[in-house]
Design a protein around this motif. Structure first.
Motif, PDB file in Angstrom:
ATOM      1  N   PHE A 130      -9.400   1.667   3.738  1.00 14.94           N
ATOM      2  CA  PHE A 130      -9.454   2.941   3.038  1.00 14.94           C
ATOM      3  C   PHE A 130      -9.801   2.742   1.566  1.00 14.94           C
ATOM      4  CE2 PHE A 130      -6.792   3.829   6.634  1.00 14.94           C
ATOM      5  CZ  PHE A 130      -6.965   5.168   6.930  1.00 14.94           C
ATOM      6  N   ARG A 131     -10.505   3.710   1.008  1.00 20.27           N
ATOM      7  CA  ARG A 131     -10.664   3.835  -0.437  1.00 20.27           C
ATOM      8  C   ARG A 131      -9.646   4.852  -0.930  1.00 20.27           C
ATOM      9  NH1 ARG A 131     -15.414   6.119  -0.510  1.00 20.27           N
ATOM     10  NH2 ARG A 131     -14.577   8.219  -0.700  1.00 20.27           N
ATOM     11  N   THR A 132      -8.864   4.489  -1.947  1.00 25.49           N
ATOM     12  CA  THR A 132      -7.904   5.432  -2.511  1.00 25.49           C
ATOM     13  C   THR A 132      -8.642   6.359  -3.470  1.00 25.49           C
ATOM     14  OG1 THR A 132      -6.164   3.739  -2.401  1.00 25.49           O
ATOM     15  CG2 THR A 132      -5.736   5.679  -3.787  1.00 25.49           C
ATOM     16  N   TYR A 137      -8.484  12.035   4.122  1.00 26.06           N
ATOM     17  CA  TYR A 137      -7.156  12.379   4.607  1.00 26.06           C
ATOM     18  C   TYR A 137      -6.141  12.407   3.473  1.00 26.06           C
ATOM     19  CZ  TYR A 137      -9.475  11.034   8.916  1.00 26.06           C
ATOM     20  OH  TYR A 137     -10.372  10.939   9.951  1.00 26.06           O
ATOM     21  N   LEU A 138      -5.125  13.226   3.670  1.00 26.73           N
ATOM     22  CA  LEU A 138      -3.936  13.236   2.831  1.00 26.73           C
ATOM     23  C   LEU A 138      -2.881  12.440   3.582  1.00 26.73           C
ATOM     24  CD1 LEU A 138      -2.399  14.467   0.360  1.00 26.73           C
ATOM     25  CD2 LEU A 138      -1.809  16.392   1.872  1.00 26.73           C
ATOM     26  N   LEU A 139      -2.383  11.337   2.976  1.00 30.18           N
ATOM     27  CA  LEU A 139      -1.523  10.400   3.691  1.00 30.18           C
ATOM     28  C   LEU A 139      -0.214  10.172   2.952  1.00 30.18           C
ATOM     29  CD1 LEU A 139      -4.201   7.662   4.452  1.00 30.18           C
ATOM     30  CD2 LEU A 139      -3.433   9.473   5.995  1.00 30.18           C
ATOM     31  N   SER A 182     -10.066   7.797   1.889  1.00 28.09           N
ATOM     32  CA  SER A 182     -11.194   7.901   2.816  1.00 28.09           C
ATOM     33  C   SER A 182     -11.452   6.552   3.476  1.00 28.09           C
ATOM     34  CB  SER A 182     -12.459   8.338   2.067  1.00 28.09           C
ATOM     35  OG  SER A 182     -12.276   9.575   1.415  1.00 28.09           O
ATOM     36  N   PRO A 183     -11.489   6.494   4.810  1.00 31.16           N
ATOM     37  CA  PRO A 183     -11.853   5.248   5.487  1.00 31.16           C
ATOM     38  C   PRO A 183     -13.284   4.837   5.134  1.00 31.16           C
ATOM     39  CG  PRO A 183     -10.809   6.775   7.020  1.00 31.16           C
ATOM     40  CD  PRO A 183     -11.105   7.548   5.773  1.00 31.16           C
ATOM     41  N   THR A 184     -13.490   3.548   4.875  1.00 27.63           N
ATOM     42  CA  THR A 184     -14.814   3.048   4.521  1.00 27.63           C
ATOM     43  C   THR A 184     -15.394   2.117   5.582  1.00 27.63           C
ATOM     44  OG1 THR A 184     -13.789   1.237   3.266  1.00 27.63           O
ATOM     45  CG2 THR A 184     -14.362   3.249   2.052  1.00 27.63           C
ATOM     46  N   ARG A 185     -14.531   1.453   6.350  1.00 28.80           N
ATOM     47  CA  ARG A 185     -15.009   0.592   7.436  1.00 28.80           C
ATOM     48  C   ARG A 185     -13.845   0.317   8.386  1.00 28.80           C
ATOM     49  NH1 ARG A 185     -13.767  -4.907   6.673  1.00 28.80           N
ATOM     50  NH2 ARG A 185     -12.834  -5.359   4.636  1.00 28.80           N
ATOM     51  N   GLU A 186     -14.160  -0.231   9.545  1.00 31.15           N
ATOM     52  CA  GLU A 186     -13.127  -0.543  10.522  1.00 31.15           C
ATOM     53  C   GLU A 186     -13.535  -1.782  11.306  1.00 31.15           C
ATOM     54  OE1 GLU A 186     -14.189   2.111  14.375  1.00 31.15           O
ATOM     55  OE2 GLU A 186     -13.386   3.254  12.668  1.00 31.15           O
TER      56      GLU A 186
END
Length: 225
Positions: A89-91, A142-144, A62-66
């Protein structure tokens, strides 16, 4: 350039509602994110066999910041400047890893993603979508399929990133739009019947189902590069 025929359910439903994905002007950084740039996928990315053959890890993240990165200024043309985003991203979970990954995956990681372009005349800032792929936005999951390349993480290609909000395959952000399972199910009506993409296989599935699909592909003898 000929128009691409939508192959996978999400691409099909986006085409059905008239979304056209753009391509940023210039910038080598964009060739390392899903579906961006003009050089196509970095690695095969459509099927479970592709994922276990070319990825180092498959994660739910999940993205946490940009933050802005790779800003480019143009002296001519309608676009004054453009930039990518460095997304943190947080895993959330690791579903699969190759036996000898090129790099370990931590509890968090960064990756370059499509950013913005600003028009010269109006100053309007426009979000740049990824072609047939999620834009990778904060607030979604997301699934990456990740591969370590040139000192950083990249997804394999446009098929290496799948919306995964609420732990459900094909639910969430895609090309800057938020799609529900029902939206993607509608896309099934327009997608090709010979579609064997992982995206289609994980439609409506949870983490355990995805893990089984990947483990089966690895057990069936998928090669590694």
């Amino acid at each position: 350039m000929p128009r691409r025929v939508p192959a996978r359910p999400v691409a099909a439903v986006l085409a059905a509602v008239g979304i056209v994905a753009g391509v940023l002007v210039g910038g080598p950084g964009l060739e390392s994110v899903p579906g961006c740039g003009t050089s196509g996928d970095l690695y095969p990315s459509q099927t479970a066999r592709d994922w276990v053959s070319y990825a180092d890890h498959v994660v739910v993240a999940s993205p946490t910041r940009e933050q802005e990165t790779n800003r480019r200024t143009y002296r001519k043309g309608s676009v004054a400047y453009a930039m990518d985003r460095l997304v943190s991203f947080r895993t959330d979970s690791r579903l699969w890893s190759r036996s000898s990954p090129r790099h370990a995956i931590g509890s968090d990681f960064d990756m370059v993603a499509p950013g913005w372009q600003v028009y010269r005349s109006s100053g309007t800032r426009v979000a740049q979508p990824a072609t047939d792929a999620p834009r990778l936005e904060v607030g979604h999951t997301y699934l990456l399929a990740l591969r370590w390349r040139e000192g950083g993480w990249v997804v394999l290609g446009e098929g290496g990133s799948v919306p995964f909000d609420d732990g459900t395959g094909d639910q969430g952000e895609w090309c800057g739009r938020v799609l529900s399972k029902e939206d993607v199910a509608e896309g099934e009506r327009f997608s090709r019947h010979d579609d064997h993409s992982l995206e289609k296989a994980v439609f409506g599935q949870n983490e355990q189902a995805v893990k089984r699909i990947l483990d089966n592909a690895a057990h069936d003898g998928a090669g590694s590069d």
